[in-house]
Structure formats: C-alpha cells, structure tokens
Design a protein around this motif. Structure first.
Motif, PDB file in Angstrom:
ATOM      1  N   THR A 135      26.191  39.514  50.883  1.00  0.00           N
ATOM      2  CA  THR A 135      25.902  40.326  49.703  1.00  0.00           C
ATOM      3  C   THR A 135      25.937  41.804  50.096  1.00  0.00           C
ATOM      4  N   VAL A 136      26.866  42.546  49.520  1.00  0.00           N
ATOM      5  CA  VAL A 136      26.980  43.981  49.789  1.00  0.00           C
ATOM      6  C   VAL A 136      27.037  44.709  48.451  1.00  0.00           C
ATOM      7  N   LEU A 137      26.631  45.950  48.456  1.00  0.00           N
ATOM      8  CA  LEU A 137      26.560  46.740  47.232  1.00  0.00           C
ATOM      9  C   LEU A 137      27.869  47.472  46.967  1.00  0.00           C
ATOM     10  N   ASP A 138      28.207  47.603  45.700  1.00  0.00           N
ATOM     11  CA  ASP A 138      29.316  48.462  45.308  1.00  0.00           C
ATOM     12  C   ASP A 138      28.860  49.913  45.394  1.00  0.00           C
ATOM     13  N   ARG A 139      29.854  50.810  45.464  1.00  0.00           N
ATOM     14  CA  ARG A 139      29.512  52.224  45.586  1.00  0.00           C
ATOM     15  C   ARG A 139      30.414  53.066  44.702  1.00  0.00           C
ATOM     16  N   ASP A 140      29.901  54.230  44.323  1.00  0.00           N
ATOM     17  CA  ASP A 140      30.706  55.260  43.670  1.00  0.00           C
ATOM     18  C   ASP A 140      30.915  56.379  44.675  1.00  0.00           C
ATOM     19  N   LEU A 141      32.185  56.623  45.029  1.00  0.00           N
ATOM     20  CA  LEU A 141      32.515  57.669  45.979  1.00  0.00           C
ATOM     21  C   LEU A 141      32.898  58.941  45.233  1.00  0.00           C
ATOM     22  N   ASN A 142      32.603  60.070  45.843  1.00  0.00           N
ATOM     23  CA  ASN A 142      32.969  61.356  45.276  1.00  0.00           C
ATOM     24  C   ASN A 142      34.393  61.693  45.712  1.00  0.00           C
ATOM     25  N   PHE A 143      35.324  61.724  44.722  1.00  0.00           N
ATOM     26  CA  PHE A 143      36.697  62.105  45.026  1.00  0.00           C
ATOM     27  C   PHE A 143      36.770  63.622  44.947  1.00  0.00           C
ATOM     28  N   SER A 144      37.095  64.264  46.042  1.00  0.00           N
ATOM     29  CA  SER A 144      36.790  65.666  46.285  1.00  0.00           C
ATOM     30  C   SER A 144      37.468  66.647  45.332  1.00  0.00           C
ATOM     31  N   GLU A 145      36.717  67.693  44.991  1.00  0.00           N
ATOM     32  CA  GLU A 145      37.230  68.835  44.247  1.00  0.00           C
ATOM     33  C   GLU A 145      38.163  69.630  45.156  1.00  0.00           C
ATOM     34  N   GLU A 146      39.261  70.154  44.576  1.00  0.00           N
ATOM     35  CA  GLU A 146      40.241  70.871  45.396  1.00  0.00           C
ATOM     36  C   GLU A 146      40.778  72.094  44.661  1.00  0.00           C
ATOM     37  N   TYR A 147      40.933  73.200  45.414  1.00  0.00           N
ATOM     38  CA  TYR A 147      41.536  74.426  44.914  1.00  0.00           C
ATOM     39  C   TYR A 147      42.785  74.722  45.750  1.00  0.00           C
ATOM     40  N   LYS A 148      43.846  75.155  45.067  1.00  0.00           N
ATOM     41  CA  LYS A 148      45.091  75.461  45.773  1.00  0.00           C
ATOM     42  C   LYS A 148      45.656  76.762  45.207  1.00  0.00           C
ATOM     43  N   LEU A 149      45.843  77.757  46.077  1.00  0.00           N
ATOM     44  CA  LEU A 149      46.316  79.077  45.662  1.00  0.00           C
ATOM     45  C   LEU A 149      47.510  79.477  46.521  1.00  0.00           C
ATOM     46  N   GLY A 150      48.609  79.902  45.880  1.00  0.00           N
ATOM     47  CA  GLY A 150      49.805  80.275  46.624  1.00  0.00           C
ATOM     48  C   GLY A 150      50.466  81.513  46.067  1.00  0.00           C
ATOM     49  N   VAL A 151      51.121  82.280  46.945  1.00  0.00           N
ATOM     50  CA  VAL A 151      51.894  83.459  46.556  1.00  0.00           C
ATOM     51  C   VAL A 151      53.185  83.461  47.362  1.00  0.00           C
ATOM     52  N   GLY A 152      54.217  84.092  46.808  1.00  0.00           N
ATOM     53  CA  GLY A 152      55.482  84.166  47.526  1.00  0.00           C
ATOM     54  C   GLY A 152      56.399  85.211  46.926  1.00  0.00           C
ATOM     55  N   VAL A 153      57.436  85.540  47.677  1.00  0.00           N
ATOM     56  CA  VAL A 153      58.417  86.521  47.236  1.00  0.00           C
ATOM     57  C   VAL A 153      59.785  86.061  47.716  1.00  0.00           C
ATOM     58  N   GLY A 154      60.815  86.393  46.958  1.00  0.00           N
ATOM     59  CA  GLY A 154      62.156  85.984  47.352  1.00  0.00           C
ATOM     60  C   GLY A 154      63.213  86.647  46.511  1.00  0.00           C
ATOM     61  N   LYS A 155      64.447  86.258  46.755  1.00  0.00           N
ATOM     62  CA  LYS A 155      65.594  86.728  45.989  1.00  0.00           C
ATOM     63  C   LYS A 155      66.279  85.521  45.386  1.00  0.00           C
ATOM     64  N   SER A 156      66.601  85.606  44.114  1.00  0.00           N
ATOM     65  CA  SER A 156      67.122  84.471  43.380  1.00  0.00           C
ATOM     66  C   SER A 156      68.304  83.813  44.079  1.00  0.00           C
ATOM     67  N   LYS A 157      68.191  82.494  44.319  1.00  0.00           N
ATOM     68  CA  LYS A 157      69.251  81.662  44.901  1.00  0.00           C
ATOM     69  C   LYS A 157      69.705  82.154  46.266  1.00  0.00           C
ATOM     70  N   SER A 158      68.786  82.813  46.982  1.00  0.00           N
ATOM     71  CA  SER A 158      69.156  83.350  48.294  1.00  0.00           C
ATOM     72  C   SER A 158      68.094  83.051  49.357  1.00  0.00           C
ATOM     73  N   TRP A 159      66.852  83.506  49.142  1.00  0.00           N
ATOM     74  CA  TRP A 159      65.804  83.283  50.144  1.00  0.00           C
ATOM     75  C   TRP A 159      64.433  83.339  49.491  1.00  0.00           C
ATOM     76  N   PHE A 160      63.447  82.806  50.229  1.00  0.00           N
ATOM     77  CA  PHE A 160      62.066  82.793  49.737  1.00  0.00           C
ATOM     78  C   PHE A 160      61.127  82.635  50.925  1.00  0.00           C
ATOM     79  N   VAL A 161      59.997  83.359  50.894  1.00  0.00           N
ATOM     80  CA  VAL A 161      58.913  83.171  51.860  1.00  0.00           C
ATOM     81  C   VAL A 161      57.596  83.154  51.081  1.00  0.00           C
ATOM     82  N   GLY A 162      56.665  82.316  51.527  1.00  0.00           N
ATOM     83  CA  GLY A 162      55.405  82.222  50.807  1.00  0.00           C
ATOM     84  C   GLY A 162      54.275  81.715  51.671  1.00  0.00           C
ATOM     85  N   ALA A 163      53.072  81.790  51.127  1.00  0.00           N
ATOM     86  CA  ALA A 163      51.866  81.317  51.806  1.00  0.00           C
ATOM     87  C   ALA A 163      50.998  80.587  50.794  1.00  0.00           C
ATOM     88  N   GLU A 164      50.243  79.612  51.288  1.00  0.00           N
ATOM     89  CA  GLU A 164      49.396  78.812  50.401  1.00  0.00           C
ATOM     90  C   GLU A 164      48.110  78.435  51.122  1.00  0.00           C
TER      91      GLU A 164
END
Length: 414
Positions: free
Chosen positions: A256-285
């Motif tokens: 006999t074992v008990l069921d549990r409710d687990l906390n599925f973690s809150e998450e934040y994701k922030l990213g920025v980047g710069v590039g030239k259309s159809k040529s190149w891109f660099v970014g950070a997240e």
C-alpha cells in the motif's frame, strides 16, 4: 507527398509509444527523469537557442512563433547519444537512439496552429551498491511524454502572441534488488508511477526590421506551475536470479503506497538577438525554472538530495553565405553553432549537478519549396566525480526534417 509523410508519422508514433527507455544517465533516478526535449534539431545546433523564428520552421519552445508561419510545416526529429560514465575509479560506455519530436504547424491568415507529440523526460539507469556481504541493484525505465495544441496570432507586423496547451503523461518503473552472499533467494521491490497532468505555456515574440535589412529579435515565454498527478503502486517479492539474469519469482505481495501530487515547475524564458535577413543571426537566451519544489514522485525523501532552482544560458547563431545562389548548393546551406551552460537544479551531497554543451550543425535544402534536413552535433558534460558521484561525457547527433507545403490555395479561373 502527404501520404508519405503520414506513413512516417505513424512509424514515429509507434516508436515513441514502444521505445520508452531514452536515457542511460544515473541522474535520471531523481524526480521525473532528465529532460529529454531540448528543442528542434535547428535549436539544438545553436545551443538550444529558441529566440529566432521564421516563416518555414516550427519553434516548439514558444507558441507565439506560430503567428509568423506562412507554410504548412511538418517537423520531426530523432537523435543518437553516445555516453561515457566516469566515477573516481572506473568508466563505462553506453548509447541510445530516440525519437525527439513530431509536430505539424498550419497557418490560417494571421493565426497559426500547431499540434504534436514530444518525449519530454526520460528515465533509464542501472546502479549498483556493495556494502560488505550485501549488494543492492537499482534500475529504472520510462519517462514523461507531452502532447500539445498551440496557437499563435500576429497582433501587428513583427509582434506575435501565443498559447500552448499540453497534456503530460507517462509512467516510470523503478526496481531494487537486495542480494545477500550465501543466500539463494533475494528481495525485490518494484515501484511504478503513472503520471498525468495538464500544463500551459504563454509566449510573445517581437521582430523589428530596419531599412538596412538588419533585424532585432526579442522573445518571452512563461510556463506557470501546475500539478502532476502520480498514481503509485509497489510490489515486494522473493526471487532467485537464473541464467541471463532472469528473475524467478517465488512469492510476491502488493504494498500500500500513497498517490502524490507533484509540482510541475514554473519556468521563465527570455531571449534577444540581432541579425541580417536571410544572412546571419546571433542571440542569447536565459531560462530559469523554479524546480526547488518539485519533490520526488515516490513517498520517501533523501537527506543527501536537494532540488534547487535550475538555470540555463544559451548563446548561438547561424550564417547563410547566399540563400538564393543558383550556382552553389553549399552557399544555400545554413551553418549553425552554439554553446549552453546549465545548473540542472539537482544537488547531491552538496554538489550542484551542472551541465554544458557545445554544438554545431547544418541545414540542408531539399525539394523544390523551402523544405530542409537539419543535422546537429553536440559534445558536453554533466555531473562530477566528487563525493562519489558520476561524471557524464556525451556526444549527441540530432537529425530533423522540416517539410513544407502550401494549403488553402486560392483557386483561379480564366
């Protein structure tokens, strides 16, 4: 073409359903396993970076990206991992191959819709502990899958909002066998957790195009905390181990074992980047996950294990020599590279388990439209040999297909 794609989809669904063991990491013992999904092959080749989106690829990490989709897109991927496990006095090699994701995106005016299936976490470990005349063997398999439905909307040119609704499901089975020297029958305990729960992700993306074709990108994604139901069962048995490690059961009983409710973690994701259309891109997240309250799916805790908030920093980008070259195929190839640094949120014996990876890859044009095959390579490390723990050296090869089609064509009559 569509019939062929549907056949591939059915094969991949079968693979996800029946091939549950997608990890060989001893750190998958904890929580609900190690995170398996880390973006599409394009994202992974840029260190997991997801701030960049365009009109012909799916971005499965930010639902706002569906608002910028212009062609119906089928996206599927798989990966192979070679893993070296190293402790203070020995090392061992292992490998595994898995399906990583399967998704379809459909643009309808300013809206974009997507749905798919992702193996989200994976459990797969075999551990052994010897103290005197007693030997304990631990093993586990399973994982958590995610099926999702997403919608994105172009609020105005360059600015999209989106929401992702998902259902998480799966099961994890853990086994412990206690062997005593000179005793023919051993004790075995099997614990099973059936996991399920709903979740949501909200996203926003912004792109500013300047007169010189330079582009500025910004992205934000937020996943609120939700509950994950863990329905637990356990069995205790007396066994003998025969040839080929076959387990012969003499008697068993359900616990006999008990069921549990687990906390599925809150998450934040922030990213920025710069590039030239159809040529190149660099970014950070930057990604921050409040995993300090997730707890263990089983009904016991360990004093030597602490769950902390997890973080990830990714840097990456791509380069296209000449996207519309008529004379050179390789000038139309997309060349990608990236690096990531992670605090996994797992602390064992006062050792924070860290992970890093360096990656590169290519996007190979195929067909007459904008379809492409994406291949990525990543080398990295996880963990440490301090405090009797294990350091993992891994090499991943990821392959993804992004196949495009145009639906809802306007009919023209002469």
């Amino acid at each position: 073409m569509i019939k062929k794609i549907l056949i591939v989809i059915l094969v991949l669904i079968s693979s996800i359903t029946y091939a549950q063991e997608a990890s060989s990491s001893p750190y998958s013992f904890y929580g609900v396993g190690v995170q398996k999904f880390k973006g599409t092959a394009e994202n992974r080749a840029m260190g997991g970076l997801s701030v960049y989106s365009d009109s012909i690829h799916l971005n499965l990490q930010n639902p706002a990206a569906y608002g910028g989709l212009k062609l119906t897109t089928y996206s599927l991927g798989a990966s192979y991992e070679s893993l070296t496990l190293e402790s203070a006095n020995q090392s061992e090699k292992t490998d595994n191959a898995t399906v990583d994701y399967l998704a379809i995106g459909i643009p309808v005016g300013k809206f974009g819709f997507g749905f798919g299936l992702v193996p989200f976490t994976a459990v797969g470990y075999q551990l052994k502990s010897i103290e005197g005349t007693e030997e304990a063997r631990f093993s586990g398999t399973g994982g958590l899958n995610k099926v999702f439905l997403s919608v994105g909307y172009e609020v105005f040119e360059g600015f999209n909002l989106g929401i992702d609704a998902n259902y998480n499901f799966g099961n994890i089975e853990s086994k412990e066998i206690l062997i005593r020297e000179g005793v023919s029958r051993h004790t075995r305990r099997v614990d099973r957790s059936d996991l399920s729960g709903f979740g949501f992700t909200f996203g926003a993306q912004y792109k500013k195009i300047f007169e010189n074709k330079m582009e500025l990108y910004g992205s934000l994604a937020y996943t609120p905390s939700t509950n994950l139901k863990s329905e637990n069962s356990a069995e205790l048995a007396t066994i003998a181990i025969g040839g080929n490690s076959q387990e012969i059961v003499f008697d068993s009983q359900d616990l006999t074992v008990l069921d549990r409710d687990l906390n599925f973690s809150e998450e934040y994701k922030l990213g920025v980047g710069v590039g030239k259309s159809k040529s190149w891109f660099v970014g950070a997240e930057y990604v921050m996950t409040n995993s300090s309250e997730i707890g263990d799916r089983r009904n016991f805790s360990r004093d030597d294990v602490v769950y902390e908030d997890a973080t990830r920093m990714s840097l990456g980008g791509f380069y296209i020599p000449k996207y519309n070259s008529l004379t050179s195929y390789f000038k139309r190839v997309v060349y990608r590279a990236g690096v990531r640094f992670e605090e996994t949120g797992l602390n064992i014996d006062n050792q924070s388990i860290e992970e890093f990876g360096i990656s590169f890859g290519v996007g190979l044009p195929i067909g007459n439209l904008f379809s492409n095959a994406n291949i990525g390579f990543e080398y990295g490390q996880r963990g440490t040999t301090a405090a009797g723990l294990v350091k993992e050296d891994f090499f991943n090869v990821s392959i993804g297909l992004s196949l495009n089609d145009k639906w809802f064509r306007k009919l023209k009559f002469n």
